[in-house]
Design a protein around this motif. Structure first.
Motif, PDB file in Angstrom:
ATOM      1  N   GLN A  11       0.817  -1.205   0.000  1.00  0.00           N
ATOM      2  CA  GLN A  11       0.000   0.000   0.000  1.00  0.00           C
ATOM      3  C   GLN A  11       0.853   1.257   0.000  1.00  0.00           C
ATOM      4  O   GLN A  11       0.428   2.308  -0.457  1.00  0.00           O
ATOM      5  CB  GLN A  11      -0.910  -0.009   1.223  1.00  0.00           C
ATOM      6  N   ARG A 212      -2.852  -7.400  -6.730  1.00  0.00           N
ATOM      7  CA  ARG A 212      -4.245  -6.943  -6.586  1.00  0.00           C
ATOM      8  C   ARG A 212      -4.305  -5.464  -6.227  1.00  0.00           C
ATOM      9  O   ARG A 212      -5.192  -4.732  -6.686  1.00  0.00           O
ATOM     10  CB  ARG A 212      -4.952  -7.752  -5.499  1.00  0.00           C
ATOM     11  N   MET A 213      -3.383  -5.010  -5.399  1.00  0.00           N
ATOM     12  CA  MET A 213      -3.370  -3.600  -5.017  1.00  0.00           C
ATOM     13  C   MET A 213      -3.068  -2.714  -6.219  1.00  0.00           C
ATOM     14  O   MET A 213      -3.667  -1.652  -6.390  1.00  0.00           O
ATOM     15  CB  MET A 213      -2.343  -3.381  -3.903  1.00  0.00           C
ATOM     16  N   GLY A 215      -3.692  -3.530  -9.317  1.00  0.00           N
ATOM     17  CA  GLY A 215      -4.881  -3.593 -10.165  1.00  0.00           C
ATOM     18  C   GLY A 215      -5.969  -2.633  -9.713  1.00  0.00           C
ATOM     19  O   GLY A 215      -6.624  -1.976 -10.532  1.00  0.00           O
ATOM     20  N   LYS A 216      -6.147  -2.546  -8.409  1.00  0.00           N
ATOM     21  CA  LYS A 216      -7.152  -1.627  -7.873  1.00  0.00           C
ATOM     22  C   LYS A 216      -6.787  -0.180  -8.162  1.00  0.00           C
ATOM     23  O   LYS A 216      -7.642   0.638  -8.542  1.00  0.00           O
ATOM     24  CB  LYS A 216      -7.301  -1.846  -6.367  1.00  0.00           C
ATOM     25  N   LYS A 217      -5.510   0.149  -8.012  1.00  0.00           N
ATOM     26  CA  LYS A 217      -5.061   1.515  -8.263  1.00  0.00           C
ATOM     27  C   LYS A 217      -5.226   1.881  -9.734  1.00  0.00           C
ATOM     28  O   LYS A 217      -5.693   2.985 -10.066  1.00  0.00           O
ATOM     29  CB  LYS A 217      -3.595   1.655  -7.855  1.00  0.00           C
ATOM     30  N   ALA A 219      -7.361   0.556 -11.837  1.00  0.00           N
ATOM     31  CA  ALA A 219      -8.792   0.646 -12.113  1.00  0.00           C
ATOM     32  C   ALA A 219      -9.355   2.002 -11.683  1.00  0.00           C
ATOM     33  O   ALA A 219     -10.173   2.614 -12.388  1.00  0.00           O
ATOM     34  CB  ALA A 219      -9.536  -0.479 -11.404  1.00  0.00           C
ATOM     35  N   GLN A 220      -8.915   2.491 -10.553  1.00  0.00           N
ATOM     36  CA  GLN A 220      -9.370   3.792 -10.065  1.00  0.00           C
ATOM     37  C   GLN A 220      -8.888   4.928 -10.952  1.00  0.00           C
ATOM     38  O   GLN A 220      -9.584   5.927 -11.137  1.00  0.00           O
ATOM     39  CB  GLN A 220      -8.878   4.018  -8.632  1.00  0.00           C
ATOM     40  N   LYS A 225     -12.896   2.492 -12.199  1.00  0.00           N
ATOM     41  CA  LYS A 225     -13.063   1.551 -11.095  1.00  0.00           C
ATOM     42  C   LYS A 225     -13.556   0.164 -11.517  1.00  0.00           C
ATOM     43  O   LYS A 225     -13.997  -0.631 -10.675  1.00  0.00           O
ATOM     44  CB  LYS A 225     -13.995   2.127 -10.021  1.00  0.00           C
ATOM     45  N   GLU A 227     -13.467  -3.610 -12.122  1.00  0.00           N
ATOM     46  CA  GLU A 227     -12.638  -4.697 -11.616  1.00  0.00           C
ATOM     47  C   GLU A 227     -12.496  -5.765 -12.689  1.00  0.00           C
ATOM     48  O   GLU A 227     -13.481  -6.344 -13.147  1.00  0.00           O
ATOM     49  CB  GLU A 227     -13.263  -5.326 -10.363  1.00  0.00           C
ATOM     50  N   TYR A 231      -8.301 -10.101 -11.398  1.00  0.00           N
ATOM     51  CA  TYR A 231      -8.230  -9.920  -9.952  1.00  0.00           C
ATOM     52  C   TYR A 231      -9.390 -10.609  -9.228  1.00  0.00           C
ATOM     53  O   TYR A 231      -9.722 -10.243  -8.099  1.00  0.00           O
ATOM     54  CB  TYR A 231      -8.209  -8.431  -9.641  1.00  0.00           C
ATOM     55  N   LYS A 232      -9.965 -11.612  -9.869  1.00  0.00           N
ATOM     56  CA  LYS A 232     -11.045 -12.385  -9.262  1.00  0.00           C
ATOM     57  C   LYS A 232     -10.672 -13.864  -9.267  1.00  0.00           C
ATOM     58  O   LYS A 232     -10.072 -14.358 -10.212  1.00  0.00           O
ATOM     59  CB  LYS A 232     -12.355 -12.189 -10.039  1.00  0.00           C
TER      60      LYS A 232
END
Length: 283
Positions: A11, A212-213, A215-217, A219-220, A225, A227, A231-232
């Motif tokens: 993070q 995954r972190m 990927g989230k960043k 996506a945002q 956003k 998903e 990442y699933k």
């Protein structure tokens, strides 16, 4: 993926002013502990052995065999420990790596692009295609233990790339980082199972944590956003990881100490190849 492997430490790449692309993203394993059992063995034996045997046991207790960090918890913990040590202090509290190469320095601005992310996804898919093909073919019988683990990513990535195509994006061909890594994995798998399984572990466990972190960043930042399937997982991820952890530990029980050390020594190469693919996101 990443140089692409629980890391809450990841993070820090997105919360600190300077974001450093890691050489490797650590896996979700817990911290290690050292267990010194020599004296325990001595006291246990004194109650049930004759005097001569006790003297031998005492000598052994005085000179215990070397224990490797994490060894008492299984070989996967040894791999996790080595991986964490190859991070910098900024990346992980257990990190000891000094920044020497330009690509290891902090990135002043986190600014991913669709084109760069697509290159990352395409190269990642090639690597996962290669890993999954290797365990399916099983040049060494032990590879078959890692079929259908639930961690496989190839089909998920194929769905994501199809979605991008439907949005009007051109899907690029694999680039040098992915092609180079895939070829290296193929060659390694045919002659060096210990080294290959080091890469297998690092690639899958990296993506399940720091990957995954990232990927989230992304996506945002550039995907509103959304998903991605990448990442699933089907099923409980923590249990899937534990199942693979147990398989790796079981396989490593049959290795000599030299073979285990050889596996650990391959970690740095895994960091290097995975990091080159990860950096495509910012290209």
């Amino acid at each position: 993926m990443a140089s692409l492997t629980q890391i809450s430490q990841s993070q820090s790449y997105f919360t600190k002013p300077h974001i450093q692309i890691p050489p490797f993203l650590a896996n979700p394993d817990s911290s290690f502990s050292l267990k010194k059992s020599g004296h325990l063995r001595f006291h246990r034996r004194t109650a049930e052995m004759p005097l001569k045997a006790v003297v031998v046991s005492a000598t052994t207790a005085e000179k215990p065999s070397k224990r490797y960090p994490g060894e008492s918890k299984g070989f996967v913990e040894e791999m996790r420990f080595v991986a964490m040590k190859l991070h910098t202090k900024d990346q992980a509290k257990e990190g000891e790596k000094d920044v020497k190469e330009p690509e290891e320095r902090p990135v002043a601005k986190w600014d991913p692009t669709i084109d760069g992310y697509l290159r990352f996804l395409v190269d990642s898919k090639l690597v996962y295609d290669t890993l999954e093909g290797i365990v399916e073919k099983a040049a060494f019988p032990v590879y078959a233990e890692f079929r259908n683990t639930g961690l496989e990513r190839s089909e998920k990535l194929a769905k994501d790339l199809e979605w991008f195509k439907e949005q009007g994006h051109a899907i690029p061909e694999p680039s040098t980082p992915g092609v180079t890594y895939a070829q290296y994995l193929k060659e390694l798998s045919e002659k060096d199972p210990q080294a290959f399984l080091c890469h297998f572990y690092n690639v899958y466990f990296a993506h399940s944590a720091g990957g995954r972190m990232i990927g989230k960043k992304v996506a945002q930042t550039i995907l509103n956003k959304k998903e991605l399937e990448f990442y699933k997982w089907d099923g409980d991820l923590s249990q899937l990881l534990q199942n693979v952890r147990e398989k790796l530990n079981k396989v490593a029980e049959g290795w000599t100490r030299e073979e285990k050390n050889h596996c650990l020594e391959e970690t740095e190469k895994s960091f290097k190849h995975s990091g080159e693919i990860l950096r495509l996101i910012l290209s």
